[in-house]
Design a protein around this motif. Sequence first.
Motif, PDB file in Angstrom:
ATOM      1  N   LYS A 160       0.827  -1.207   0.000  1.00 51.78           N
ATOM      2  CA  LYS A 160       0.000   0.000   0.000  1.00 51.78           C
ATOM      3  C   LYS A 160       0.859   1.255   0.000  1.00 51.78           C
ATOM      4  O   LYS A 160       0.680   2.153  -0.834  1.00 51.78           O
ATOM      5  CB  LYS A 160      -0.918   0.021   1.233  1.00 51.78           C
ATOM      6  CG  LYS A 160      -1.851  -1.161   1.321  1.00 51.78           C
ATOM      7  CD  LYS A 160      -2.736  -1.073   2.542  1.00 51.78           C
ATOM      8  CE  LYS A 160      -1.984  -1.202   3.849  1.00 51.78           C
ATOM      9  NZ  LYS A 160      -1.288  -2.494   4.010  1.00 51.78           N
ATOM     10  N   SER A 161       1.795   1.318   0.937  1.00 50.49           N
ATOM     11  CA  SER A 161       2.669   2.496   1.007  1.00 50.49           C
ATOM     12  C   SER A 161       3.493   2.607  -0.272  1.00 50.49           C
ATOM     13  O   SER A 161       3.736   3.699  -0.779  1.00 50.49           O
ATOM     14  CB  SER A 161       3.606   2.388   2.207  1.00 50.49           C
ATOM     15  OG  SER A 161       2.869   2.157   3.378  1.00 50.49           O
ATOM     16  N   MET A 162       3.864   1.442  -0.788  1.00 54.66           N
ATOM     17  CA  MET A 162       4.661   1.394  -2.009  1.00 54.66           C
ATOM     18  C   MET A 162       3.888   2.006  -3.186  1.00 54.66           C
ATOM     19  O   MET A 162       4.420   2.842  -3.937  1.00 54.66           O
ATOM     20  CB  MET A 162       4.930  -0.082  -2.292  1.00 54.66           C
ATOM     21  CG  MET A 162       6.197  -0.370  -3.004  1.00 54.66           C
ATOM     22  SD  MET A 162       6.335  -2.157  -3.206  1.00 54.66           S
ATOM     23  CE  MET A 162       7.639  -2.162  -4.399  1.00 54.66           C
ATOM     24  N   LEU A 183      -1.878  10.108   3.772  1.00 53.42           N
ATOM     25  CA  LEU A 183      -1.968   9.749   5.184  1.00 53.42           C
ATOM     26  C   LEU A 183      -1.814   8.231   5.305  1.00 53.42           C
ATOM     27  O   LEU A 183      -2.745   7.470   5.015  1.00 53.42           O
ATOM     28  CB  LEU A 183      -3.304  10.203   5.775  1.00 53.42           C
ATOM     29  CG  LEU A 183      -3.619  11.693   5.627  1.00 53.42           C
ATOM     30  CD1 LEU A 183      -4.938  12.021   6.320  1.00 53.42           C
ATOM     31  CD2 LEU A 183      -2.502  12.559   6.203  1.00 53.42           C
ATOM     32  N   ASP A 184      -0.619   7.811   5.696  1.00 58.17           N
ATOM     33  CA  ASP A 184      -0.356   6.388   5.858  1.00 58.17           C
ATOM     34  C   ASP A 184      -0.813   5.986   7.257  1.00 58.17           C
ATOM     35  O   ASP A 184      -0.757   6.789   8.176  1.00 58.17           O
ATOM     36  CB  ASP A 184       1.150   6.136   5.684  1.00 58.17           C
ATOM     37  CG  ASP A 184       1.432   4.737   5.168  1.00 58.17           C
ATOM     38  OD1 ASP A 184       0.474   3.946   5.066  1.00 58.17           O
ATOM     39  OD2 ASP A 184       2.598   4.445   4.863  1.00 58.17           O
ATOM     40  N   GLU A 185      -1.261   4.764   7.427  1.00 60.80           N
ATOM     41  CA  GLU A 185      -1.774   4.277   8.723  1.00 60.80           C
ATOM     42  C   GLU A 185      -2.892   5.208   9.209  1.00 60.80           C
ATOM     43  O   GLU A 185      -2.855   5.730  10.316  1.00 60.80           O
ATOM     44  CB  GLU A 185      -0.659   4.221   9.782  1.00 60.80           C
ATOM     45  CG  GLU A 185       0.700   3.747   9.308  1.00 60.80           C
ATOM     46  CD  GLU A 185       0.689   2.301   8.807  1.00 60.80           C
ATOM     47  OE1 GLU A 185      -0.312   1.619   9.039  1.00 60.80           O
ATOM     48  OE2 GLU A 185       1.662   1.899   8.169  1.00 60.80           O
ATOM     49  N   LEU A 186      -3.885   5.389   8.359  1.00 64.90           N
ATOM     50  CA  LEU A 186      -4.941   6.387   8.597  1.00 64.90           C
ATOM     51  C   LEU A 186      -5.571   6.360   9.993  1.00 64.90           C
ATOM     52  O   LEU A 186      -5.694   7.403  10.632  1.00 64.90           O
ATOM     53  CB  LEU A 186      -6.019   6.243   7.517  1.00 64.90           C
ATOM     54  CG  LEU A 186      -7.120   7.282   7.527  1.00 64.90           C
ATOM     55  CD1 LEU A 186      -6.554   8.650   7.162  1.00 64.90           C
ATOM     56  CD2 LEU A 186      -8.218   6.924   6.527  1.00 64.90           C
TER      57      LEU A 186
HETATM   58 MG   LIG Z   1       2.503   0.957   4.856  1.00 58.97          MG
END
Ligand SMILES: [Mg+2]
Length: 422
Positions: free
Chosen positions: A135-137, A212-215
Motif C-alpha cells: 500500500k505504502s509502495m 496519510l499512511d496508517e490512517l
Molecule cells: Mg505501509
Amino acid sequence: MAGLGVVPGEMLRDFVVLGELSLDGTIAAVAGVLPAAIGANAMGRGLICPAACGPEAAWAGGGMEILAPRSLIAIANHFKGTQVLTRPEPALRQDAGSLADLADVRGQESGRRALEIAAAGGHNLLMAGPPGAGKSMLASRLPSILPPLMPRELLEVSMIASIGGELSGGKLTDRRPFRAPHHSASMAAMVGGGLRARPGEASLAHHGVLFLDELPEFTPQVLDSLRQPLEAGEVVIARANHRVSYPARFQLVAAMNPCRCGMAGEPGQSCARGPRCAADYQARLSGPFLDRIDMRIEIPAVTAADLIGASASEASAAVAARVAVARAIQAERYERISTGAVGINAHCGAALIEQVAAPDAAGLRLLQDAAAALKLSARGYHRVLKVARTIADLAGSEEVGRAHLAEAIGYRIGGERVLAAA
Ligand SMILES: [Mg+2]
Ligand SMILES: Nc1ncnc2c1ncn2[C@@H]1O[C@H](COP(=O)(O)OP(=O)(O)OP(=O)(O)O)[C@@H](O)[C@H]1O
C-alpha cells in the motif's frame, strides 16, 4: 539608513523592503518573499529582499525592479552607484534523482488501476489491506504518474511554500507537492496555525497529494479537521483578532490495515481478538470523513507467485502518458463550458458534474438501483459520477456508460466490503 543619510530616502519610497538584519550587517532570508513581491508589483513598486530570496522574488514579474543584497553595505553601495546590484534571475529547481517507479510493484493490478484513475481525475483514494501488501509502495509512486504543475498552479503552490518557509534556495519546482505527514501530526501541523498562522500540511499539499499512511492512527480530531478543507478547498485559521485563509485543494490518498493486527478478512488468517479488533480500529474514522473519499479499494497480500515468476509490471512512464491524455480531455472540456475555476473532474460542483457526466439510459438504471441499494448520500452520488466521468475520459469516451458507472460504484462500496469482512 535613510535617516542617517546613507541611503537616499526618496528613492526608497518606490520600494517594499523586507529581510532580517543580522548584527554583522548581513541580511538573512525570510519566509513569504514571493507573495510580497507579487504584492509590491501590484502596487507598482520595486522590492528589496535578502539575496537568498532573490530567485524567488524574480518570478513576480519581469518589469519590476528587484534588489537582492547580501548586506546593508551592498544596498548603500548600490544607491551610491559604486557597486550596482544585478537583478536576480528566476530559478526553477531541477529535481535531482528520479521518482520511485511503478514497475517495482508486482501484481496488484486492481490497485494500480485505481491509482491511475485517482491520478487522472484527482480523486481521493483509500487503500486497505494486510501488512506488507504494497500500500505504502503504491501511494509513494503516485508522483511519478501525475502531470507537472501548470504555470498558474506553480505560482499558487510556490506562494504557499514561500510563506511556509519551504522554498529551498528560493527556487521553484513544477513537481506536484506530495506531503506525507506522520500520524503523530497535530492539528496545527495538519491544517495550519501556531503563532504566525503558518500554512499546514493540507495547504502545502495544494494542487498535489496529501498522503496519510496508517490512517486510523491519526487522532480523530486531526482527521475531522480535514473535513472542511476537503469540501471547500481552503482552510480558514481564526485568531483572536484576525483570520487567515489558505488554499488547500489537495488530493487525499490514505492507507490502512483493516484492524490493528492487520489480518482481519484475510483468507486463511484469523484475528485473535475477533470482530472487536477491526470494529474498534475502524471506529476511529468518522462517517463524514469516509463519505468524502471517492474510491476505496482492497489491496490483498501478494502471493509468492506474483513476486517470483511474474513478468515485469508496466512502468510509470506509460501510465503517466494515459493520465496526461485524460487530464487534457478534462482541461479542454472545462475550458469550453465553465468559468475556469475547474480543471479536473474532482473539482466539479454538483450541477456541473450532473451536466458533464449525465449517463445513458442503461447507466441511469444502474445508478438508480445502486443508489437505492447502497443508500448513497447526495455527496456519494456526485462522487460516483465524478469517478465515472474520469473512467470514461481514460477510455476516451464522450458518454458515461453503464460499464464506467459500474466500476465507479465498485470503488464506492469497496470500503464497505472491507468493513463487512471484519
Ligand atoms: Mg505501509
Ligand atoms: N506488490 C509488491 N511488489 C513488490 N514488492 C512488494 C509488494 N508489496 C510489498 N512489497 C515489498 O514489501 C515492502 C513493504 O511494502 P509496503 O510498505 O508498501 O507495505 P504496506 O502495505 O504499506 O504494509 P503496512 O500495512 O505494514 O504499512 C516493500 O518495500 C517491498 O519491498
